[in-house]
Design a protein around this motif. Structure first.
Motif, PDB file in Angstrom:
ATOM      1  N   UNK A  22       0.802  -1.241  -0.058  1.00  0.00           N
ATOM      2  CA  UNK A  22       0.127   0.273  -0.085  1.00  0.00           C
ATOM      3  C   UNK A  22       1.023   1.338   0.011  1.00  0.00           C
ATOM      4  N   UNK A  23       1.880   1.131   0.926  1.00  0.00           N
ATOM      5  CA  UNK A  23       2.673   2.622   0.568  1.00  0.00           C
ATOM      6  C   UNK A  23       3.473   2.599  -0.617  1.00  0.00           C
ATOM      7  N   UNK A  24       3.834   1.406  -1.007  1.00  0.00           N
ATOM      8  CA  UNK A  24       4.590   1.613  -2.246  1.00  0.00           C
ATOM      9  C   UNK A  24       3.608   2.359  -3.454  1.00  0.00           C
ATOM     10  N   UNK A  25       2.292   1.793  -3.519  1.00  0.00           N
ATOM     11  CA  UNK A  25       1.553   2.299  -4.263  1.00  0.00           C
ATOM     12  C   UNK A  25       1.205   3.875  -4.107  1.00  0.00           C
ATOM     13  N   UNK A  26       0.986   4.331  -2.723  1.00  0.00           N
ATOM     14  CA  UNK A  26       0.916   5.590  -2.391  1.00  0.00           C
ATOM     15  C   UNK A  26       2.225   6.386  -2.916  1.00  0.00           C
ATOM     16  N   UNK A  34       3.588  15.226  -1.262  1.00  0.00           N
ATOM     17  CA  UNK A  34       2.498  15.415  -0.455  1.00  0.00           C
ATOM     18  C   UNK A  34       1.781  13.870  -0.281  1.00  0.00           C
ATOM     19  N   UNK A  35       2.517  13.438   0.635  1.00  0.00           N
ATOM     20  CA  UNK A  35       2.107  12.044   0.988  1.00  0.00           C
ATOM     21  C   UNK A  35       0.781  11.786   1.696  1.00  0.00           C
ATOM     22  N   UNK A  36       0.607  12.710   2.629  1.00  0.00           N
ATOM     23  CA  UNK A  36      -0.859  12.592   3.448  1.00  0.00           C
ATOM     24  C   UNK A  36      -2.055  12.692   2.323  1.00  0.00           C
ATOM     25  N   UNK A  37      -1.833  13.678   1.296  1.00  0.00           N
ATOM     26  CA  UNK A  37      -2.752  13.662   0.546  1.00  0.00           C
ATOM     27  C   UNK A  37      -2.891  12.473  -0.522  1.00  0.00           C
ATOM     28  N   UNK A  38      -2.019  11.862  -0.940  1.00  0.00           N
ATOM     29  CA  UNK A  38      -1.856  10.484  -1.519  1.00  0.00           C
ATOM     30  C   UNK A  38      -2.795   9.469  -0.731  1.00  0.00           C
ATOM     31  N   UNK A  39      -2.390   9.325   0.513  1.00  0.00           N
ATOM     32  CA  UNK A  39      -3.112   8.356   1.640  1.00  0.00           C
ATOM     33  C   UNK A  39      -4.410   8.737   1.537  1.00  0.00           C
ATOM     34  N   UNK A  40      -5.010   9.971   1.810  1.00  0.00           N
ATOM     35  CA  UNK A  40      -6.240  10.262   1.753  1.00  0.00           C
ATOM     36  C   UNK A  40      -7.066   9.855   0.422  1.00  0.00           C
ATOM     37  N   UNK A  41      -6.406   9.974  -0.538  1.00  0.00           N
ATOM     38  CA  UNK A  41      -6.935   9.649  -2.204  1.00  0.00           C
ATOM     39  C   UNK A  41      -7.127   8.221  -2.230  1.00  0.00           C
ATOM     40  N   UNK A  42      -6.159   7.386  -1.652  1.00  0.00           N
ATOM     41  CA  UNK A  42      -6.052   5.922  -1.736  1.00  0.00           C
ATOM     42  C   UNK A  42      -7.161   5.486  -0.777  1.00  0.00           C
ATOM     43  N   UNK A  43      -7.162   5.797   0.339  1.00  0.00           N
ATOM     44  CA  UNK A  43      -8.297   5.412   1.142  1.00  0.00           C
ATOM     45  C   UNK A  43      -9.522   5.738   0.889  1.00  0.00           C
ATOM     46  N   UNK A  44      -9.833   7.080   0.171  1.00  0.00           N
ATOM     47  CA  UNK A  44     -11.063   7.368  -0.071  1.00  0.00           C
ATOM     48  C   UNK A  44     -11.325   6.498  -1.412  1.00  0.00           C
ATOM     49  N   UNK A  45     -10.570   6.158  -2.272  1.00  0.00           N
ATOM     50  CA  UNK A  45     -10.886   5.040  -3.340  1.00  0.00           C
ATOM     51  C   UNK A  45     -11.206   3.754  -2.821  1.00  0.00           C
ATOM     52  N   UNK A  46     -10.492   3.093  -1.871  1.00  0.00           N
ATOM     53  CA  UNK A  46     -11.190   2.089  -1.182  1.00  0.00           C
ATOM     54  C   UNK A  46     -12.294   1.837  -0.754  1.00  0.00           C
ATOM     55  N   UNK A  47     -12.591   3.224  -0.025  1.00  0.00           N
ATOM     56  CA  UNK A  47     -14.203   3.495   0.315  1.00  0.00           C
ATOM     57  C   UNK A  47     -15.144   3.265  -0.783  1.00  0.00           C
ATOM     58  N   UNK A  48     -14.848   3.809  -1.787  1.00  0.00           N
ATOM     59  CA  UNK A  48     -15.702   3.896  -3.245  1.00  0.00           C
ATOM     60  C   UNK A  48     -15.738   2.536  -3.678  1.00  0.00           C
ATOM     61  N   UNK A  49     -14.679   1.894  -3.642  1.00  0.00           N
ATOM     62  CA  UNK A  49     -14.657   0.364  -4.113  1.00  0.00           C
ATOM     63  C   UNK A  49     -15.423  -0.342  -3.201  1.00  0.00           C
ATOM     64  N   UNK A  50     -15.550  -0.146  -2.000  1.00  0.00           N
ATOM     65  CA  UNK A  50     -16.485  -1.172  -1.064  1.00  0.00           C
ATOM     66  C   UNK A  50     -17.815  -0.649  -1.161  1.00  0.00           C
ATOM     67  N   UNK A  60     -11.728  -4.351   0.561  1.00  0.00           N
ATOM     68  CA  UNK A  60     -11.328  -3.555  -0.293  1.00  0.00           C
ATOM     69  C   UNK A  60      -9.885  -3.644  -0.581  1.00  0.00           C
ATOM     70  N   UNK A  61      -9.060  -3.930   0.116  1.00  0.00           N
ATOM     71  CA  UNK A  61      -7.536  -4.176   0.004  1.00  0.00           C
ATOM     72  C   UNK A  61      -7.223  -5.448  -0.688  1.00  0.00           C
ATOM     73  N   UNK A  62      -8.073  -6.603  -0.506  1.00  0.00           N
ATOM     74  CA  UNK A  62      -7.851  -7.545  -1.234  1.00  0.00           C
ATOM     75  C   UNK A  62      -8.236  -7.482  -2.896  1.00  0.00           C
ATOM     76  N   UNK A  63      -9.566  -6.616  -2.929  1.00  0.00           N
ATOM     77  CA  UNK A  63      -9.997  -6.536  -4.202  1.00  0.00           C
ATOM     78  C   UNK A  63      -8.846  -5.573  -5.051  1.00  0.00           C
ATOM     79  N   UNK A  64      -8.262  -4.660  -4.203  1.00  0.00           N
ATOM     80  CA  UNK A  64      -7.181  -3.687  -5.032  1.00  0.00           C
ATOM     81  C   UNK A  64      -5.875  -4.725  -5.285  1.00  0.00           C
ATOM     82  N   UNK A  65      -5.618  -5.718  -4.387  1.00  0.00           N
ATOM     83  CA  UNK A  65      -4.490  -6.514  -4.642  1.00  0.00           C
ATOM     84  C   UNK A  65      -4.737  -7.385  -5.851  1.00  0.00           C
TER      85      UNK A  65
END
Length: 158
Positions: A22-26, A34-50, A60-65
């Motif tokens: 996850x960190x590599x992807x971020x 701007x890592x904190x913004x990247x983390x918020x984008x990624x976690x927001x995307x996983x919420x939308x995927x859910x 959602x993390x398994x779906x992403x993998x």
């Protein structure tokens, strides 16, 4: 650095899932440090995927993998100059490069999508990759097709 190879940097796992991937992807997603913004984008995307895949039994993390695995190419073509002619030689990809290529493809095709926020675009690309569709999956198919077409030059492998 003449002969020695540079040391691999230690990448810390992310704070929510405790996963290094996850960190590599971020890190690939990050712009201008701007890592904190990247983390918020990624976690927001996983919420939308859910929300988009509510009846899926995976997290959602398994779906992403799974989406990452679906867009990971196995071979690529490299240009090799032999006797004045340039050949596209199909070669297998190292595991760390496979991971990096798949992450970059998902992010690049998510950036090209239409949508309001980057989280929505990224979520759309993840869902498409999970379902073997979308730009990143097409890119993998294209890479494999090029390698298959140039299979005759495989004996020029490095």
């Amino acid at each position: 650095m003449r002969k020695s190879t540079p040391k691999k940097r230690v990448i810390l796992p992310d704070p929510v899932f405790g996963d290094v991937k996850v960190t590599k992807f971020v890190n690939h997603l990050m712009l201008d440090g701007k890592k904190s913004i990247s983390f918020s984008i990624f976690y927001g995307a996983l919420e939308i995927v859910k929300n988009k895949l509510p009846n899926e039994e995976k997290t959602p993390v398994e779906i992403w993998k799974t989406a990452l695995e679906n867009v990971t190419p196995q071979v690529e073509v490299k240009s090799r100059r032999i006797g004045g002619a340039t050949f596209q030689v199909p070669t297998e990809i190292r595991p760390d490069r496979k991971e990096s290529i798949s992450m970059k493809n998902i992010i690049n095709y998510a950036r090209k999508r239409s949508g309001h926020s980057m989280s929505e675009k990224l979520a759309g690309e993840i869902v498409d990759a999970f379902n073997n569709q979308g730009g990143a999956f097409k890119r993998k198919e294209e890479i494999h097709r090029m390698a298959e077409a140039n299979r005759a030059f495989a004996h020029f492998r490095f």
